[in-house]
Design a protein around this motif. Structure first.
Motif, short mmCIF file in Angstrom:
data_model
loop_
_atom_site.label_atom_id
_atom_site.label_comp_id
_atom_site.label_asym_id
_atom_site.label_seq_id
_atom_site.Cartn_x
_atom_site.Cartn_y
_atom_site.Cartn_z
N SER A 19 -6.20 -9.56 10.26
CA SER A 19 -7.40 -9.84 9.47
C SER A 19 -7.38 -11.28 9.00
N ALA A 20 -8.58 -11.89 8.96
CA ALA A 20 -8.69 -13.25 8.46
C ALA A 20 -8.33 -13.33 6.97
N LEU A 21 -8.34 -12.20 6.29
CA LEU A 21 -7.91 -12.20 4.89
C LEU A 21 -6.48 -12.74 4.75
N GLU A 22 -5.65 -12.45 5.76
CA GLU A 22 -4.28 -12.94 5.72
C GLU A 22 -4.22 -14.46 5.74
N SER A 23 -5.19 -15.08 6.40
CA SER A 23 -5.22 -16.53 6.45
C SER A 23 -5.57 -17.13 5.09
N PHE A 24 -6.47 -16.49 4.37
CA PHE A 24 -6.82 -17.03 3.06
C PHE A 24 -5.67 -16.83 2.08
N ALA B 296 4.00 -31.28 2.50
CA ALA B 296 2.62 -31.15 2.96
C ALA B 296 2.60 -30.37 4.27
N THR B 297 1.59 -29.54 4.44
CA THR B 297 1.60 -28.56 5.54
C THR B 297 0.28 -28.57 6.30
N VAL B 298 0.38 -28.41 7.60
CA VAL B 298 -0.78 -28.14 8.45
C VAL B 298 -0.61 -26.75 9.04
N ARG B 299 -1.63 -25.93 8.88
CA ARG B 299 -1.59 -24.57 9.45
C ARG B 299 -2.76 -24.40 10.40
N THR B 300 -2.49 -23.86 11.58
CA THR B 300 -3.55 -23.57 12.54
C THR B 300 -3.70 -22.06 12.64
N TRP B 301 -4.96 -21.61 12.76
CA TRP B 301 -5.19 -20.17 12.79
C TRP B 301 -6.45 -19.85 13.58
N VAL B 302 -6.36 -18.73 14.29
CA VAL B 302 -7.46 -18.21 15.11
C VAL B 302 -7.56 -16.71 14.84
N HIS B 303 -8.77 -16.20 14.74
CA HIS B 303 -8.95 -14.76 14.53
C HIS B 303 -9.96 -14.19 15.51
N HIS B 304 -9.79 -12.91 15.79
CA HIS B 304 -10.75 -12.18 16.61
C HIS B 304 -12.06 -12.07 15.83
N ASN B 305 -13.11 -11.63 16.48
CA ASN B 305 -14.48 -11.66 15.96
C ASN B 305 -14.61 -11.28 14.48
N THR B 306 -14.89 -12.29 13.67
CA THR B 306 -15.01 -12.13 12.23
C THR B 306 -16.14 -13.02 11.74
N VAL B 307 -16.92 -12.53 10.77
CA VAL B 307 -17.86 -13.39 10.06
C VAL B 307 -17.38 -13.50 8.62
N VAL B 308 -17.06 -14.72 8.23
CA VAL B 308 -16.55 -14.97 6.87
C VAL B 308 -17.74 -15.31 5.99
N LEU B 309 -17.98 -14.47 4.99
CA LEU B 309 -19.14 -14.63 4.11
C LEU B 309 -18.76 -15.42 2.87
N GLY B 310 -19.75 -16.12 2.31
CA GLY B 310 -19.58 -16.77 1.03
C GLY B 310 -20.10 -15.89 -0.09
N ILE B 311 -19.92 -16.35 -1.32
CA ILE B 311 -20.33 -15.57 -2.49
C ILE B 311 -21.83 -15.28 -2.45
N GLN B 312 -22.64 -16.26 -2.12
CA GLN B 312 -24.10 -16.06 -2.11
C GLN B 312 -24.52 -15.06 -1.05
N GLY C 112 -19.77 -6.17 16.90
CA GLY C 112 -18.34 -6.31 17.10
C GLY C 112 -17.66 -7.31 16.19
N PHE C 113 -18.31 -7.66 15.08
CA PHE C 113 -17.75 -8.64 14.15
C PHE C 113 -17.44 -7.97 12.81
N ALA C 114 -16.27 -8.28 12.26
CA ALA C 114 -15.87 -7.74 10.96
C ALA C 114 -16.28 -8.71 9.86
N PRO C 115 -17.04 -8.27 8.85
CA PRO C 115 -17.39 -9.15 7.74
C PRO C 115 -16.31 -9.15 6.66
N ILE C 116 -15.96 -10.35 6.17
CA ILE C 116 -15.08 -10.47 5.01
C ILE C 116 -15.66 -11.54 4.10
#
Length: 280
Positions: free
Chosen positions: A26-31, A48-64, A82-86
């Motif tokens: 889940s993309a939640l793990e990335s946050f 200081a860190t650089v992290r790269t991440w890729v997730h399967h079909n997800t739509v990341v929603l904002g508060i609004q 086929g997209f998971a909303p978070i």
């Protein structure tokens, strides 16, 4: 040397690559991971860190997005496609993640010197420009009207957006995050979000002005540069850039002594997302 150059030229860069392992998670793990890194880097417990991440079909929603009049219908539409909303824990509006989108987080510390918001954005802009020398002089940062998650640091070439930047600040740590549409069709991703908002609003009057998506203003880097990059190609480039910018690059995922703190942030992200997506 400018502050942006100084921030990029670290003595040691920690590199955490989740571009392959994250696809099944889940993309939640990335946050949660970025919150962990903000804490560690901000408190001087990690370089200081650089992290790269890729997730399967997800739509990341904002508060609004959560406040859309017909948000349940809109989320159900995403699931049928086929997209998971978070819901994410940083600012902005809906964005699409899939296996052709590379996300990069640059995590910096404010222990020695404060970093204002615009400088954080400029660090990521400069980093993306280093990643794509073939686009020298072409990448611009300004709001692309009609794109999803529009903002003043939309990254575009010839007026077509391929990336967006956000920031997360926690315990003197700053995570500057960018999504880079590398492969596939930018306009197809945009059309998914166009339908999401149409279903979510359904003509109702809203206090917040949701973007009217024009799919043609978005594209992938492959489309814009007439290239055949894969996400993996750019991850390799990124490591090469880090080698140039530092004395040493340390490849390091979450360490055993960091795991309890990671679990704390993971649970917090899960609980928050559950509340935001609740129908109550």
């Amino acid at each position: 040397m400018s502050q942006v150059e100084m921030l990029l030229q670290q003595e040691i860069w920690r590199f955490w690559d989740q571009s392959l392992s994250g696809k099944s998670r889940s993309a939640l793990e990335s946050f949660a991971a970025d919150d962990l890194l903000c804490h560690l880097v901000g408190q001087g417990q990690s370089p200081a860190t650089v992290r790269t991440w890729v997730h399967h079909n997800t739509v990341v929603l904002g508060i609004q997005d959560h406040r859309l009049p017909f948000v349940d219908d809109a989320q159900e539409f995403l699931r049928t496609q086929g997209f998971a909303p978070i819901v994410r824990n940083s600012g902005g509006l809906a964005v699409v993640l899939d296996e052709g989108v590379l996300n990069i987080s640059i995590v910096l510390s404010e222990i020695e010197e404060s970093i204002d918001i615009s400088t954080g954005y400029d660090v990521m802009l400069a980093f993306v420009q280093l990643l794509f020398p073939e686009a020298e002089g072409k990448i611009e940062a300004y709001e692309i009207v009609g794109s999803y998650c529009p903002g003043s640091y939309d990254l575009s070439i010839n007026g077509k957006k391929f990336a967006g930047i956000s920031q997360r600040r926690l315990r003197q740590g700053i995570a500057v995050q960018v999504y880079l549409c590398i492969e596939g069709s930018g306009s197809e991703r945009a059309d998914l979000i166009r339908q999401f908002y149409e279903i979510g609003v359904q003509g109702e009057e809203t206090k917040f002005s949701y973007p009217v998506i024009q799919p043609e203003v978005m594209a992938s880097l492959n489309e814009l540069l007439h290239a055949t990059f894969t996400v993996e190609d750019i991850v390799i480039r990124l490591q090469q850039v880090l080698q140039i910018l530092s004395t040493r690059v340390v490849s390091q995922s979450v360490m055993r002594d960091e795991m309890d703190l990671y679990q704390f942030y993971m649970q917090r992200v899960i609980d928050r997302n559950k509340r935001m997506l609740s129908k109550e």
